[in-house]
Each structure stands twice: as C-alpha cells, then as structure tokens.
Design an enzyme around this catalytic site. Sequence first.
Site, mmCIF file in Angstrom:
data_model
loop_
_atom_site.group_PDB
_atom_site.id
_atom_site.type_symbol
_atom_site.label_atom_id
_atom_site.label_comp_id
_atom_site.label_asym_id
_atom_site.label_seq_id
_atom_site.Cartn_x
_atom_site.Cartn_y
_atom_site.Cartn_z
ATOM 1 N N ASP A 14 -5.344 -7.949 3.215
ATOM 2 C CA ASP A 14 -5.762 -8.619 1.867
ATOM 3 C C ASP A 14 -4.467 -8.196 0.793
ATOM 4 O OD1 ASP A 14 -7.608 -9.736 -0.302
ATOM 5 O OD2 ASP A 14 -7.299 -7.512 -1.037
ATOM 6 N N ASP A 16 -4.514 -8.607 -2.790
ATOM 7 C CA ASP A 16 -5.031 -7.965 -4.150
ATOM 8 C C ASP A 16 -5.752 -6.870 -4.260
ATOM 9 O OD1 ASP A 16 -3.515 -9.975 -5.799
ATOM 10 O OD2 ASP A 16 -5.215 -11.328 -5.674
#
Length: 177
Positions: A14, A16
């Site tokens: 991922d 952020d």
Amino acid sequence: MGIFRPPPRAVLFDRDGTLIVDVPYNADPARVWPMPGAAEVLAGLRRSGVPIGVITNQSGIGRGLLSADEVAGVNAAVEDLLGPFDVWEICPHAPGFGCICRKPRPGMVLRASRRLGLDPVEVAVIGDIGIDMRAAAAAGARGVLVPTVVTRAEETAAAKFVARDLAGAVDLLWGPG
C-alpha cells in the site's frame, strides 16, 4: 524462520501510511515523506531480486480533488525517495463507483500479480489498514498488516499476521536475517 513457506515471489505495498506518510489527497510531491525503514526494506528486497509493487486507492481523482497528473507527480516523488517499483496499480475511482480495483476488492492485486507473471498465491501484500488485508485475501495473496495510528483496533484483531514495522513484516515473510 518466516511463517510463510514457500516465501512470496513478490511483495505489493500500500502507498499511503505504509510506504509514505499519509497526507490525505496529497497533490504536492514536496509533501512526500517515507515511512521509517521503508527505503531500507525496499532496498533489501531489490538486492534479493524480489519484485515489488504498489497498489493504491486514489479516490481523490474520482472525487475531483486531484488530477491523474498530480497523483503521477506524487508517485514520481515516491520513486525518487524510495527507488523504482516493478509495478504500480492505482484505483482512481471514488467509493461506490462499483469497480473491481478499489481495495478491498481484489482487482489491483490480481492485475499486479498478472503483470509480474505470478499467481496471487505467490504474492504478499503489506498494508496499514483492513482493506489492504481484505484485498489480499480476496485475491488469494498473503497479507501482513503494519498498523499505524489510523489503523482501527478491530482491523488489527482481524488480521491474520501483524508486524510492528516494515522490517518486521519482511521478517514474517522470510524470517529475520
């Protein structure tokens, strides 16, 4: 020893809150800061020949808060700070759009795996919230949660595998070393 055998053949991250500090709807490359240990973990995976990628929901595009070019500029800043990735998958859709790519749906994991020439069962996903783990599970990939201040307690409780940081997540996948 790691908990997964055989170890994954690729790792998807991922963006952020996992690789970089989460700045909501960030359109400014100058506001990209790596998470602690991210550069070292990624460099180690690259040295080991493990393909790495990014899977990221960017609903700001679908909501009209960001342009695709602004997201591309932030992603370029991520690569400037953390090095190149073998694959990027971005969901530009707002919630409720009905796409198959938006996490927790499996579309980005499936597409990234296919682009890497791998079956999703050969891939691990490392993320900071429950939708990352649900996307991994929906695709048949392995998931490791690295909680942050935004991770809800129930997400941590529901995760099969949890690490305190990115290095710990890699240790779970391959073992310390």
